[in-house]
Enzyme design. Structure first.
Site, short mmCIF file in Angstrom:
data_model
loop_
_atom_site.label_atom_id
_atom_site.label_comp_id
_atom_site.label_asym_id
_atom_site.label_seq_id
_atom_site.Cartn_x
_atom_site.Cartn_y
_atom_site.Cartn_z
N HIS A 82 41.74 34.98 31.37
CA HIS A 82 42.68 36.23 30.96
C HIS A 82 42.00 37.44 31.83
O HIS A 82 40.62 37.51 31.59
CB HIS A 82 42.76 36.57 29.52
CG HIS A 82 43.51 37.79 29.19
ND1 HIS A 82 44.80 37.71 28.77
CD2 HIS A 82 43.28 39.08 29.17
CE1 HIS A 82 45.25 38.83 28.79
NE2 HIS A 82 44.15 39.89 28.93
N CYS A 83 42.70 37.94 32.63
CA CYS A 83 42.16 39.00 33.74
C CYS A 83 42.47 40.40 33.45
O CYS A 83 43.50 40.68 33.08
CB CYS A 83 42.69 38.74 35.24
SG CYS A 83 41.85 39.85 36.17
N VAL A 84 41.40 41.02 33.05
CA VAL A 84 41.50 42.46 32.52
C VAL A 84 42.00 43.38 33.61
O VAL A 84 42.73 44.32 33.40
CB VAL A 84 39.94 43.19 32.02
CG1 VAL A 84 39.49 42.44 30.90
CG2 VAL A 84 39.14 42.98 33.16
#
Length: 307
Positions: A156-158
């Site tokens: 999950h990429c911020v």
């Protein structure tokens, strides 16, 4: 002992739920960095140089054309990652069978016994998510930030406020690629202006434009170095047909079920049509002939189970 170490490593991800609060702030931050960079390169330094004539104008024009091209590709790739769903498990999904090759329904085999009480199985095609209360395909993982199972989840990429999975992993890699090229270009073209800050010569410009140039150089240098590390890591993952999560899971495993060779591994991410390798998209032909691009089924080594 190995199992305990793995558990400790994965416990870190329970803190990822706090990332939900960032929301679109990260997108605004990315656009803010782009805005500062654009102001420093185009409006402050190389845009005005176009009117100087001679080689200075030609050099400025070349830099601006390359800058705008890379910026366009960067933003195209970035928003493709942001707005493309990474892939979710279809409702009532069941693993497919190949009756012509004598395969039986995995749900009727011994591999499925007790599956709902244990998420692991000797058959990688049959797995169960107790949080979503549903079956999930191989290479699919539950994201604690999104609260759902994601096909071939990488992480999950911020920065994109989205999961990176089967349907947008290529776009994420292109985002890293064009970001590295763009930030490297900006670092190089602003370096003479940055060095001038430490000379005794008088520097033309207002305090605001000088501060913007200084800030843009520092930001782009930092991003170029950090993105280079991520890009090298993901190139290695693509070469081995592995995701970030799988790299943690199989860190003591020397053989990998889905490693089909560098060429096929690359094509499973970027497609077979070379014209689309550097574009965030796929041809209809690739989507039709390569089911792995949909994230539900992945070919494995034919002789893997016998090794």
């Amino acid at each position: 002992m190995h199992r305990s170490g793995t558990t400790m490593a994965w416990n870190v991800f329970k803190f990822c739920t706090a990332l939900r609060g960032l929301g679109s702030i990260m997108i605004l931050l990315v656009l803010g960095v782009v805005g500062v960079t654009y102001y420093a390169v185009v409006l402050t330094n190389y845009g005005p140089a176009l009117s100087q004539g001679g080689l200075d104008s030609l050099a400025a024009l070349t830099i601006l054309i390359l800058f705008h091209f890379l910026l366009a590709m960067l933003l195209w790739s970035y928003f493709s990652v942001v707005f493309t769903d990474p892939g979710v498990v279809p409702p009532n999904w069941r693993p497919s069978t190949d009756e012509e090759r004598g395969e039986s329904d995995p749900l009727n085999s011994l591999d499925f016994v007790g599956l709902q009480s244990d998420s692991s199985s000797s058959n990688p095609r049959v797995r169960f998510c107790r949080k979503c209360n549903q079956l999930k395909p191989s290479r699919c993982h539950h994201c604690s930030v999104c609260g759902r199972c994601v096909l071939k989840m990488d992480h999950h990429c911020v920065w994109v406020v989205n999961c990176v999975g089967a349907l947008n992993y290529k776009y994420f890699l292109l985002f890293l690629f064009y970001t590295f090229l763009e930030t490297t270009l900006v670092t190089l073209v602003l370096m003479p202006h940055f060095i001038a800050f430490f000379s005794d010569e008088e520097i033309p410009g207002t305090p605001g434009t000088l501060a913007t140039t200084f800030l843009a150089f520092v930001l782009n240098l930092a991003f170029a170095l950090s993105v280079m590390g991520f890009l090298i890591m993901h190139i290695s993952l693509v070469a081995g047909n592995t995701t970030t999560i799988e790299a943690y899971e199989k860190k003591t495993t020397t053989k990998w079920r889905y490693d089909l060779g560098k060429k096929k591994n690359f094509e499973q991410v970027f497609g077979m049509d070379k014209r689309y390798w550097l574009i965030p998209g796929y041809t209809e032909e690739d989507l039709r002939r390569m089911p792995e691009l949909q994230g539900l089924e992945y070919p494995s080594k034919p002789d893997f189970d016998s090794q």
